[in-house]
Design an enzyme around this catalytic site. Sequence first.
Site, PDB file in Angstrom:
ATOM      1  N   GLY A  45      25.981  32.814  -2.102  1.00  0.00           N
ATOM      2  CA  GLY A  45      25.816  33.909  -3.052  1.00  0.00           C
ATOM      3  C   GLY A  45      25.544  35.288  -2.489  1.00  0.00           C
ATOM      4  CG  ASP A 101      22.885  35.330  -4.844  1.00  0.00           C
ATOM      5  OD1 ASP A 101      22.590  34.722  -3.797  1.00  0.00           O
ATOM      6  OD2 ASP A 101      23.130  34.737  -5.908  1.00  0.00           O
ATOM      7  CG  ASP A 104      17.942  31.297 -12.714  1.00  0.00           C
ATOM      8  OD1 ASP A 104      17.084  30.801 -13.456  1.00  0.00           O
ATOM      9  OD2 ASP A 104      19.096  31.513 -13.102  1.00  0.00           O
ATOM     10  CB  VAL A 154      24.645  37.146 -13.881  1.00  0.00           C
ATOM     11  CG1 VAL A 154      23.945  37.861 -15.010  1.00  0.00           C
ATOM     12  CG2 VAL A 154      23.631  36.589 -12.892  1.00  0.00           C
TER      13      VAL A 154
HETATM   14  C1  PRP Z   1      22.360  30.239  -6.601  1.00  0.00           C
HETATM   15  C2  PRP Z   1      22.011  31.655  -6.221  1.00  0.00           C
HETATM   16  C3  PRP Z   1      20.636  31.519  -5.606  1.00  0.00           C
HETATM   17  C4  PRP Z   1      20.023  30.387  -6.391  1.00  0.00           C
HETATM   18  C5  PRP Z   1      19.057  30.943  -7.405  1.00  0.00           C
HETATM   19  O1  PRP Z   1      22.832  29.538  -5.471  1.00  0.00           O
HETATM   20  O2  PRP Z   1      22.929  32.148  -5.281  1.00  0.00           O
HETATM   21  O3  PRP Z   1      20.714  31.147  -4.254  1.00  0.00           O
HETATM   22  O4  PRP Z   1      21.108  29.705  -7.034  1.00  0.00           O
HETATM   23  O5  PRP Z   1      18.610  29.956  -8.286  1.00  0.00           O
HETATM   24  P1  PRP Z   1      17.146  29.358  -8.311  1.00  0.00           P
HETATM   25  O6  PRP Z   1      16.186  30.475  -8.227  1.00  0.00           O
HETATM   26  O7  PRP Z   1      17.117  28.670  -9.660  1.00  0.00           O
HETATM   27  O8  PRP Z   1      17.020  28.368  -7.199  1.00  0.00           O
HETATM   28  P2  PRP Z   1      23.671  28.190  -5.571  1.00  0.00           P
HETATM   29  O9  PRP Z   1      22.800  27.006  -5.442  1.00  0.00           O
HETATM   30  O10 PRP Z   1      24.556  28.251  -6.785  1.00  0.00           O
HETATM   31  O11 PRP Z   1      24.567  28.227  -4.257  1.00  0.00           O
HETATM   32  P3  PRP Z   1      25.610  29.405  -3.867  1.00  0.00           P
HETATM   33  O12 PRP Z   1      24.789  30.559  -3.391  1.00  0.00           O
HETATM   34  O13 PRP Z   1      26.436  28.810  -2.790  1.00  0.00           O
HETATM   35  O14 PRP Z   1      26.400  29.716  -5.098  1.00  0.00           O
HETATM   36 MN    MN Z   2      22.741  30.909  -3.558  1.00  0.00          MN
END
Ligand code: PRP
Ligand code: MN
Length: 182
Positions: A45, A101, A104, A154
Amino acid sequence: MSQPYEIEQLISAKSIAARIETLSREIQRAFRDTDKLVVVGLLRGSFVFIADLVRELDLPVEVDFLETSSYGDSMVSSREVRILKDLRGEIEGRDVLVVEDIVDTGHTLSHVLHLLESRHPRRLETIALLDKPSRRETDVKATWTGFEIPDEFVVGYGIDFAQRNRNLPYIGCVRFIDATET
Ligand code: PRP
Ligand code: MN
Ligand code: MG
């Protein structure tokens, strides 16, 4: 089968760039006595954000990456953070800035901070472009935040929905289209 959706712009590319300029000045001040800062991007991300951020930093930096995954193709956190790729370099005694990024539920950042803390950096700070405090399930907060956002799913500027839309230059919200509505 995936439900059709539209993307509504939430934060423009221009506003992101302006915010990064401001944040980079603060970061520069905070690390002005650091010999060589290790900037750690959390893949996938953060790849766009870290690229824009480090180019605004007038500091000696080293760039490294850590790959984590907790959402996969789902819209909800698995609450299990998997480390898919570790850092290349050692961080013991170093000043480290983790670049994320979005925060959450906070599980990803909290897991990563515990992991990196165990390697005894001299200083460990974090920057997150987006923060969704209403969804937090852990006690974690980034040192610097770009924008606080409401509870919307998002995409864009590195962030995906089922691995798509990372290449959008802005941040948008996913709006599902109800097929029965037309
Ligand atoms: C997403 C985002 C953050 C994380 C936030 O990553 O990029 O790293 O989730 O969410 P949280 O606070 O609920 O843990 P993802 O696991 O989708 O992997 P990616 O970055 O490869 O898309
Ligand atoms: Mn991520
Ligand atoms: Mg993802």
